[in-house]
Design an enzyme around this catalytic site. Sequence first.
Site: not given
Length: 537
Positions: A393, A478, A516
Amino acid sequence: MTSNLTRRHILGLGALSTAAALGFTRIGAASAAAVEPAAVPYAPAVVVGSGYGSAVAALRLGQAGVRTVVLEMGRLWDTPGPDGKVFPSTSAPDHRSMWFRTRTEAPLAQFLWLDVVNRDISPYPGVLDRVNHGAMSVYVGRGVGGGSLVNGGMAPTPRRSYFTEVFPGVDADEMYGTYYPRARAMLGVNDIDPAWFESTEWYRFARISRKHAHNTGLKTVFVPNVYDFGHMKREAAGTAPRSALAGEVIYGNNHGKKSLDKTYLAAAVGTGNVTIETMQRVVGVRPDPAGGYVLTVRTSDVTGKVTQVRELGCRQLFLGAGSLGTTEILLRARETGALPALSEQVGRGWGPNGNVMTARANHLWDTVGAHQATMPALGIDDWDNAANPVFAEIAPLPMGLEHWISMYLAITRNPERGHFTYDAATDSARLNWRREQNTPAVDAAKNLFDRINRRNFTIYRYDLFGGNRAFADDFTYHPLGGCVLGDATDTYGRVKGYQGLYVVDGSLVPGSLGVNPFVTITALAERNMERVLADPR
Ligand code: FAE
């Protein structure tokens, strides 16, 4: 269906926003609150935590007419502080920013090697926690809404081929045909207007990174988000209060973000069957000889002082305390003999989704802009590169000044897994993860960004993460796994060895997703709850 849900949302929002948020708070339909004593001795269903998995469980239980109590260890974030805002600003964080800290612990420790990012704060149940486990630290959200309060809102769906690899026992047709669309609709996932993206100064940083990726022959993709891009456009136009355009993200967004308290949890409370209690930490679970479970619950005040320890019975128990929280509750129960029949798989299969952050220094002519939106909208998608799959990202670094930095959160395919052990001395679960286990992730990120640097004649930044490092591999946003679907539970999250006990959160995901994770956690919870309600076991 739609109008019904809308009415429920409104009812729910009313209930959430009028509740007092400091200290012990009960949020629920007036009718339910009026007939219940202050301490509920028994509820048909208890949901632990109020993140994605919990929010789905609470809504679907409430809609099924099951009286449900949600226990959340953090606070409800609905009351403005002295500055008139619910959440503190990222540039001047105060006590609200972090969970019982005397100094903030932001992911970016430094700028130009200077300790200018973190601030001294007073201890308080703030919204972001960094749980330090030696070689790996885990960022999590605390409060009604869990991670949805602090995350970047990125809402991608993993590519189907990788999903099938990660979850061979889950019907991908059902997931991609029914549960992903359901989750996205409920979460309020939306896409950025490409024309606005191309023209606005707020995403110049992403366009510069895209140019360098494309120069290198790499593909970029727009990434959907739960931040309302319509609101963001109005922020830019000066017609809506600024949040994403005012540097807000990891310590909460005061506007624009569809966090769970505004979506699933509002709808859950709106069913009239769901009550949310804040500052309630579940520390123990044992079987009730009469059936169901008895929880030990600690109530704290905002100083952290335990004001009450009580027991709460339930017939069905849904664990949604996140990868760290749920795993700790079950591991403790197994190791202390409270739930001895739990699988040996509890505590295993943990991974950080291959997270690695890095940053590059651009040429003087490639300005990234002093104005940067905090919500990422673009990613470099090199997941098809079989030798070196990476989804990166393009992250903002909103400092209010031109810094020529391109930042990234790379998600890599790291096959390494950690496990938790129960530490009796501290009565907690400790993550066993060695620093070397990050090597595959760092190598993959380095491979990608070396190529980008070579092609664009740019270099890494070494001044941002502490210790003169170009790659930050000592923390994750995460956390995934610990009670993996099909291992510690059956293929619907029903915990092996016990009836009426379910895992609904990110601990079901075996350490890696390739993107994600919250849309997948939500969609999986939708799938599992549908089955559990039909066939509770
Ligand atoms: P989670 O949302 O963590 O909720 C667990 C809840 O349980 C929390 O509210 C805890 O306070 C509570 N809890 C824990 N223990 C107890 C206990 N013993 N008793 C009572 N309550 C307890 O769980 N993901 C994305 O998909 N896109 C992004 O852009 C993104 N950005 C992120 C940025 C940051 C800074 C962070 C921290 C995370 C980000 N994530 C992102 C990850 C995402 O928020 C995370 O995967 C989900 O929140 C996990 O959902 P769970 O339902 O597993």
